[in-house]
Design a protein around this motif. Structure first.
Motif, PDB file in Angstrom:
ATOM      1  N   UNK A   1       0.820  -1.214   0.000  1.00 60.85           N
ATOM      2  CA  UNK A   1       0.000   0.000   0.000  1.00 60.85           C
ATOM      3  C   UNK A   1       0.856   1.266   0.000  1.00 60.85           C
ATOM      4  N   UNK A   2       0.397   2.264  -0.738  1.00 61.77           N
ATOM      5  CA  UNK A   2       1.074   3.556  -0.758  1.00 61.77           C
ATOM      6  C   UNK A   2       0.561   4.425   0.382  1.00 61.77           C
ATOM      7  N   UNK A   3       1.240   5.538   0.612  1.00 60.11           N
ATOM      8  CA  UNK A   3       0.856   6.439   1.703  1.00 60.11           C
ATOM      9  C   UNK A   3      -0.171   7.481   1.270  1.00 60.11           C
ATOM     10  N   UNK A   4       0.023   8.060   0.067  1.00 58.45           N
ATOM     11  CA  UNK A   4      -0.801   9.197  -0.335  1.00 58.45           C
ATOM     12  C   UNK A   4      -1.520   9.004  -1.661  1.00 58.45           C
ATOM     13  N   UNK A   5      -1.272   7.889  -2.346  1.00 60.60           N
ATOM     14  CA  UNK A   5      -1.970   7.605  -3.597  1.00 60.60           C
ATOM     15  C   UNK A   5      -2.578   6.214  -3.512  1.00 60.60           C
ATOM     16  N   UNK A   6      -3.517   5.920  -4.388  1.00 60.84           N
ATOM     17  CA  UNK A   6      -4.223   4.644  -4.323  1.00 60.84           C
ATOM     18  C   UNK A   6      -3.491   3.481  -4.997  1.00 60.84           C
ATOM     19  N   UNK A   7      -2.775   3.677  -6.108  1.00 57.54           N
ATOM     20  CA  UNK A   7      -2.061   2.535  -6.693  1.00 57.54           C
ATOM     21  C   UNK A   7      -1.006   1.985  -5.731  1.00 57.54           C
ATOM     22  N   UNK A   8      -0.812   0.675  -5.783  1.00 54.15           N
ATOM     23  CA  UNK A   8       0.182   0.040  -4.927  1.00 54.15           C
ATOM     24  C   UNK A   8       1.598   0.361  -5.391  1.00 54.15           C
ATOM     25  N   UNK A   9       2.517   0.321  -4.441  1.00 57.53           N
ATOM     26  CA  UNK A   9       3.943   0.342  -4.749  1.00 57.53           C
ATOM     27  C   UNK A   9       4.411  -1.095  -5.004  1.00 57.53           C
ATOM     28  N   UNK A  10       5.636  -1.233  -5.514  1.00 59.69           N
ATOM     29  CA  UNK A  10       6.234  -2.549  -5.740  1.00 59.69           C
ATOM     30  C   UNK A  10       7.355  -2.724  -4.733  1.00 59.69           C
ATOM     31  N   UNK A  11       7.185  -3.666  -3.813  1.00 50.58           N
ATOM     32  CA  UNK A  11       8.102  -3.811  -2.682  1.00 50.58           C
ATOM     33  C   UNK A  11       9.537  -4.054  -3.115  1.00 50.58           C
ATOM     34  N   UNK A  12       9.738  -4.809  -4.180  1.00 53.29           N
ATOM     35  CA  UNK A  12      11.084  -5.196  -4.592  1.00 53.29           C
ATOM     36  C   UNK A  12      11.888  -4.047  -5.201  1.00 53.29           C
ATOM     37  N   UNK A  13      11.238  -2.982  -5.619  1.00 52.68           N
ATOM     38  CA  UNK A  13      11.944  -1.860  -6.251  1.00 52.68           C
ATOM     39  C   UNK A  13      12.595  -0.979  -5.181  1.00 52.68           C
ATOM     40  N   UNK A  14      13.898  -0.732  -5.272  1.00 51.51           N
ATOM     41  CA  UNK A  14      14.589   0.045  -4.238  1.00 51.51           C
ATOM     42  C   UNK A  14      14.114   1.488  -4.105  1.00 51.51           C
ATOM     43  N   UNK A  15      13.593   2.073  -5.179  1.00 48.57           N
ATOM     44  CA  UNK A  15      13.019   3.417  -5.115  1.00 48.57           C
ATOM     45  C   UNK A  15      11.574   3.367  -5.594  1.00 48.57           C
TER      46      UNK A  15
END
Length: 206
Positions: A121-135
């Motif tokens: 889950x992201x903090x301020x937007x609805x689309x998910x982040x990708x955990x494996x990506x360093x940034x």
């Protein structure tokens, strides 16, 4: 300074089919209309200040999602993720598959599962982040400008609002360690990491 004689450094006029001359790979996550998250692998991306500019092809789900819901996450994978990035390459999130993509791409509703990536889950937007990506850069849409002739694309301007980084590449709250972070580079449709450090600009703070 005298100009170099043309024959002393040989060149050749060429007509490349593509101009992917070496830019970072981005896994762009956007929100589908059914509230699931789509992943768009792409490499036409650069940043200036807190603005990020993307180039996305018309007919793709990523651009359609941004037009409908102007939030996204710019996920930057490292070289070790190249095979998972490539696993996404033959898929589209558009259903039905656009005519321009038929015969090459096929619909895949679960791109996280297809590439063995982990949604966070992201903090301020609805689309998910990708955990494996360093940034992972949460961003909101500023503008889309249409361009191109035979092949149409959108030039997308984003504003970065939250940046997440793996702790092992962080020096402090204001600096990423360039010796620890290496982006995945897309170079004329081949994947590369960075080589050894050559030097640094006079404005480097670390």
């Amino acid at each position: 300074m005298k100009p170099v004689q043309a024959q002393s450094i040989p060149t050749r006029i060429v007509h490349p089919q593509i101009l992917y001359f070496g830019t970072p790979v981005v896994l762009l996550t956007t929100l589908n209309r059914n509230a699931t998250t789509n992943i768009t692998p792409m490499s036409s991306a650069w940043a200036l200040g807190n603005r990020i500019i993307l180039g996305l092809g018309e007919g793709g789900q990523g651009l359609a999602n941004l037009r409908h819901h102007g939030e996204c996450v710019v996920n930057l994978p490292g070289p070790e993720l190249w095979s998972q990035v490539e696993a996404l390459a033959p898929f589209t999130g558009a259903d039905p598959v656009p005519a321009s993509k038929q015969g090459v791409f096929r619909f895949q509703p679960d791109k996280f599962g297809a590439a063995d990536l982990t949604p966070v889950p992201s903090c301020k937007v609805r689309p998910y982040r990708i955990a494996e990506c360093p940034l992972q850069i949460e961003a909101q849409l500023v503008d889309i400008r249409e361009s191109g002739n035979h092949i149409r694309f959108g030039i997308v301007e984003l504003e970065s609002i939250t940046v997440h980084a793996h702790v092992e590449i962080v020096i402090d709250d204001s600096h990423i360690n360039p010796l620890a972070w290496s982006p995945l580079i897309y170079n004329f449709r081949h994947y590369f990491g960075l080589g050894h450090e050559l030097g640094k600009t006079f404005r480097a703070e670390i």
